[in-house]
Enzyme design. Structure first.
Site, PDB file in Angstrom:
ATOM      1  N   LYS A  15       3.510   1.052  -4.851  1.00  0.00           N
ATOM      2  CA  LYS A  15       4.344   0.452  -5.907  1.00  0.00           C
ATOM      3  C   LYS A  15       3.594   0.370  -7.235  1.00  0.00           C
ATOM      4  O   LYS A  15       4.091   0.810  -8.269  1.00  0.00           O
ATOM      5  CB  LYS A  15       4.777  -0.969  -5.500  1.00  0.00           C
ATOM      6  N   THR A  16       2.386  -0.185  -7.153  1.00  0.00           N
ATOM      7  CA  THR A  16       1.609  -0.390  -8.376  1.00  0.00           C
ATOM      8  C   THR A  16       1.254   0.935  -9.020  1.00  0.00           C
ATOM      9  O   THR A  16       1.371   1.112 -10.228  1.00  0.00           O
ATOM     10  CB  THR A  16       0.317  -1.173  -8.047  1.00  0.00           C
TER      11      THR A  16
ATOM     12  N   HIS B 136       2.396 -10.349  -8.058  1.00  0.00           N
ATOM     13  CA  HIS B 136       3.117 -10.631  -6.823  1.00  0.00           C
ATOM     14  C   HIS B 136       3.206  -9.392  -5.951  1.00  0.00           C
ATOM     15  O   HIS B 136       4.126  -9.233  -5.169  1.00  0.00           O
ATOM     16  CB  HIS B 136       4.521 -11.131  -7.135  1.00  0.00           C
TER      17      HIS B 136
ATOM     18  N   ASP C 144       0.801  -1.243   0.000  1.00  0.00           N
ATOM     19  CA  ASP C 144       0.000   0.000   0.000  1.00  0.00           C
ATOM     20  C   ASP C 144       0.829   1.286   0.000  1.00  0.00           C
ATOM     21  O   ASP C 144       0.267   2.362   0.129  1.00  0.00           O
ATOM     22  CB  ASP C 144      -0.965   0.063   1.195  1.00  0.00           C
TER      23      ASP C 144
HETATM   24  P1  GDP Z   1       1.160  -1.119  -3.430  1.00  0.00           P
HETATM   25  O1  GDP Z   1       0.512  -2.110  -2.529  1.00  0.00           O
HETATM   26  O2  GDP Z   1       2.475  -0.682  -2.894  1.00  0.00           O
HETATM   27  O3  GDP Z   1       1.243  -1.549  -4.864  1.00  0.00           O
HETATM   28  O4  GDP Z   1       0.253   0.205  -3.372  1.00  0.00           O
HETATM   29  P2  GDP Z   1      -0.803   0.750  -4.412  1.00  0.00           P
HETATM   30  O5  GDP Z   1      -0.134   1.318  -5.595  1.00  0.00           O
HETATM   31  O6  GDP Z   1      -1.845  -0.268  -4.630  1.00  0.00           O
HETATM   32  O7  GDP Z   1      -1.373   1.981  -3.600  1.00  0.00           O
HETATM   33  C1  GDP Z   1      -2.056   1.819  -2.376  1.00  0.00           C
HETATM   34  C2  GDP Z   1      -3.008   2.949  -2.170  1.00  0.00           C
HETATM   35  O8  GDP Z   1      -2.312   4.175  -2.056  1.00  0.00           O
HETATM   36  C3  GDP Z   1      -3.996   3.137  -3.316  1.00  0.00           C
HETATM   37  O9  GDP Z   1      -5.233   3.449  -2.767  1.00  0.00           O
HETATM   38  C4  GDP Z   1      -3.430   4.298  -4.096  1.00  0.00           C
HETATM   39  O10 GDP Z   1      -4.424   5.035  -4.757  1.00  0.00           O
HETATM   40  C5  GDP Z   1      -2.791   5.111  -2.988  1.00  0.00           C
HETATM   41  N1  GDP Z   1      -1.668   5.920  -3.490  1.00  0.00           N
HETATM   42  C6  GDP Z   1      -0.606   5.475  -4.197  1.00  0.00           C
HETATM   43  N2  GDP Z   1       0.221   6.481  -4.481  1.00  0.00           N
HETATM   44  C7  GDP Z   1      -0.318   7.603  -3.932  1.00  0.00           C
HETATM   45  C8  GDP Z   1       0.078   8.981  -3.883  1.00  0.00           C
HETATM   46  O11 GDP Z   1       1.097   9.417  -4.418  1.00  0.00           O
HETATM   47  N3  GDP Z   1      -0.736   9.828  -3.200  1.00  0.00           N
HETATM   48  C9  GDP Z   1      -1.884   9.410  -2.605  1.00  0.00           C
HETATM   49  N4  GDP Z   1      -2.606  10.308  -1.965  1.00  0.00           N
HETATM   50  N5  GDP Z   1      -2.265   8.131  -2.636  1.00  0.00           N
HETATM   51  C10 GDP Z   1      -1.515   7.242  -3.289  1.00  0.00           C
END
Ligand code: GDP
Length: 606
Positions: A121-122, A165, A118
């Site tokens: 990354k994605t 993954h 969260d």
């Molecule tokens: P991952 O688990 O690392 O791949 O995280 P995700 O890319 O799925 O992001 C997790 C959550 O954080 C999602 O709800 C995204 O919309 C939010 N998010 C990611 N990057 C940002 C950012 O730069 N700013 C804000 N406010 N939210 C973000």
């Protein structure tokens, strides 16, 4: 800059050194600059030139001086694999170092994005992809092959993007082993979390430089300075504070700071001086692989050296194939792919594993031979390895390695799914260790269920369902425990007992017999065989054996060969003499006792 220092690189590394080696070769093996090595040799009183040959002892001393653990080359295969696991240079890097320096050409950096769940990354990977490659995508169809490339300032960067993954920070699990640079994503509102640390550890273990992306700076509660402080404590000192780690503040969501991040990546790439030989030996890393309907196995390969072409035969672990078709990350058919290029290929007969090294071989016959040898070795190892049973899991709970009992639950009919899941959850609630049901579904236990369990150290439980053949095979290979039940309370009882650590062993050892080693003979097949007399009971071929020296057990394995007067025997009884060969063992001493036993399963298979 974020270049890796020699001290850091050499930590805990086990390297293999041949009996004679040139200075240049040794530098290659150690992954250090030959000049650095010559200096070290001088410091121990050896004045040598780069092409001069030195003996094992000198090489071992200088390597030890530099902080490496050494071992003579040609040590047993298992030891070699262990060394690879212990953090020696990944094979692809060792192979790159063997290419003639004059043939090397610059290549694009390969970047893996790691970080806590969260932290973005994605979103970051999507943002980079869309701002830089969307325009070129034919008809806007997004191909997800687990990697993509972007152009920035006229240069190419390859990103590894394995969304399947997303929960894993581990380089191997993400197929990111071939990365040159890790982008560590840390959310500015959340700071360093357990998986952040884990990602740092993985990057360090793989000796890959880190660029930090401090994400979510658009959030009002973003504290980028606090994140930097936390990272500095972990040894990642921001360059603006005089350290050598580049840290860039970004917002993946708002698209802020992406250019700066790409610039930082290119800076680190420049200092790493990334090169490969496009005309050299063809090899690389498996990024991802899956079975697709109508297409068979589709694997994403990252070419790291040489040029991969349609028609080439490649081996990856125990999978091989002749490449029938090849596509770039935009889904365009290509005929060849050079260093740092990700391609998805068709033609593998079996699923290769993410993170595995692939390389080109001469033909399918050679490929088959390599794979068969590996399968045989794997089988021998498996025979010694216990499955990840419930009691083994409990041991891991106690040692803090696993915090919960993870289950993949399969049942026969929809109607029993909910009641079983609820009942299991209730058992879990009454225990200190939680139960985490990763998947609950109707249908037979499949390979996919087992893979999920393997990836998350879970146990598969089936209620009135059985594993299919592929699942059984995979479970064996991956060491996953499958337990099947017909009666619900038995299932619940087992889980309860597992949670309390009172589970009866699934397997029971039954003594068959024992023999004393009277003499040791050379054998072409096993290295050595033991001439024995059976003192008690019976020795049986293909059954397990324990080699005891005094009270100590020196080896456990399987009786691979059993002979009476040169003739193969299935068993040899008390009082008789026989020749015993044990796969993987040859260090017999006269007087050793060979204890033969068998394993009985006490588990009731449904
Ligand atoms: P991952 O688990 O690392 O791949 O995280 P995700 O890319 O799925 O992001 C997790 C959550 O954080 C999602 O709800 C995204 O919309 C939010 N998010 C990611 N990057 C940002 C950012 O730069 N700013 C804000 N406010 N939210 C973000």
């Amino acid at each position: 800059m974020a270049q890796i220092k020699a001290e850091e690189r050499s930590k805990n590394q086990v390297v293999e050194i041949p009996s004679q080696v040139t200075v240049r070769e040794l530098a290659g093996i150690l992954g250090i600059n030959p000049i650095e090595l010559i200096k070290a040799l001088m410091s121990i009183g050896e004045m040598v030139s780069i092409n001069q040959t030195i003996d094992y002892d000198t090489a071992a001393i200088v390597a030890a001086e530099l902080g490496f653990k050494v071992r003579p080359a040609g040590a047993p295969e298992e030891a070699k694999e262990e060394a690879a696991e212990e953090g020696a240079l990944p094979l692809w890097r060792q192979w790159l170092l063997q290419e003639p320096p004059e043939a090397l050409q610059p290549r694009p950096p390969v970047v893996a994005v790691l970080g806590h769940v969260d932290h973005g990354k994605t979103t970051l990977l999507d943002a980079i992809r869309h701002t830089n490659v969307a325009a070129r995508e034919a008809g806007g169809i997004t191909q997800h092959i687990g990697a993509y490339q972007v152009e920035y300032n006229g240069r190419t960067i390859t990103f590894l993007d394995t969304p399947g993954h997303a929960a894993f920070t581990e380089l191997r699990a993400r197929g990111a082993k071939g990365a040159d640079i890790v982008v560590l994503v840390v959310a500015a509102d959340d700071g360093v979390m357990p998986q952040t640390r884990e990602a740092i550890d993985h990057a360090r273990a793989a000796r890959v430089p880190i660029v930090v992306a401090i994400n979510k700076i658009d959030k009002p509660n973003a504290r980028p300075e606090e994140v930097k402080r936390q990272l500095a404590e972990l040894g990642l000192m921001p360059d603006e504070w005089g350290g050598d780690t580049l840290m860039v503040e970004v917002s993946a969501k708002e698209g802020i700071g992406l250019d700066e991040l790409l610039e930082a990546i290119l800076l680190v790439a420049d200092s790493a001086d990334l090169k490969a030989n496009p005309k050299g030996r063809v090899f690389g890393t498996v990024i991802d692989a899956q079975v697709e309907k109508g297409r068979g196995v589709v694997a994403t390969l990252l070419v790291q050296n040489g040029t991969l072409r349609v028609g080439d035969v490649v081996v990856a672990g125990t999978a091989y194939g002749k490449i029938r078709a090849m596509f770039d990350y935009q889904g365009r058919r290509v005929k060849e792919a050079g260093p740092s290029t990700p391609v998805s290929v068709m033609g593998f007969h079996d699923l290769p594993k993410a993170g595995e090294l692939f390389y080109k071989v001469a033909n399918e016959r050679e490929a088959r031979q390599i794979v068969e040898e590996r399968l045989e070795k794997e089988k021998a190892r498996q025979e010694q390895r216990q499955v990840l049973s419930l009691e083994e899991l409990f041991r891991r709970f106690q040692e803090g390695e696993v915090k919960e009992l993870r289950l993949v639950v399969k049942v026969d009919v929809q109607g029993s799914l909910d009641p079983i899941v609820h009942a299991i959850e209730k058992v879990g609630e009454q225990s200190e260790i939680g139960v985490n049901i990763l998947r609950a579904d109707v249908g037979p236990i499949t390979r996919d269920d087992v893979m999920l369990a393997a990836a998350s150290k879970a146990v598969v439980v089936g209620f009135n369902v059985k594993p299919d053949a592929a699942a059984r095979k995979t479970a064996e290979a991956e060491g996953v425990s499958i337990r099947t039940y017909r009666v619900i309370y038995e299932l619940l009882d087992d889980i309860e007992r597992a949670l309390k650590g009172m589970l009866e062993p699934e397997e029971r050892e039954v003594f068959l017999g024992e023999a004393e080693v009277l003499a040791v003979f050379p054998s072409s097949r096993y290295g050595k065989v033991a001439g024995c007399r059976v003192r008690r009971g019976v020795l049986r071929r293909n059954e397990r054996v324990r080699v005891k020296r005094g009270t100590e057990t020196v080896y456990e394995g399987v009786i691979a060969s059993l002979k009476r007067f040169q003739e193969d025997a299935r068993e040899v009884r008390e009082g008789y003499e026989c020749g015993v060969g044990i796969k993987g063992f040859k260090d017999y001493h006269v007087g050793d006792i060979l204890v033969c036993y068998t394993i009985e399963k006490t588990q009731v298979e449904g």
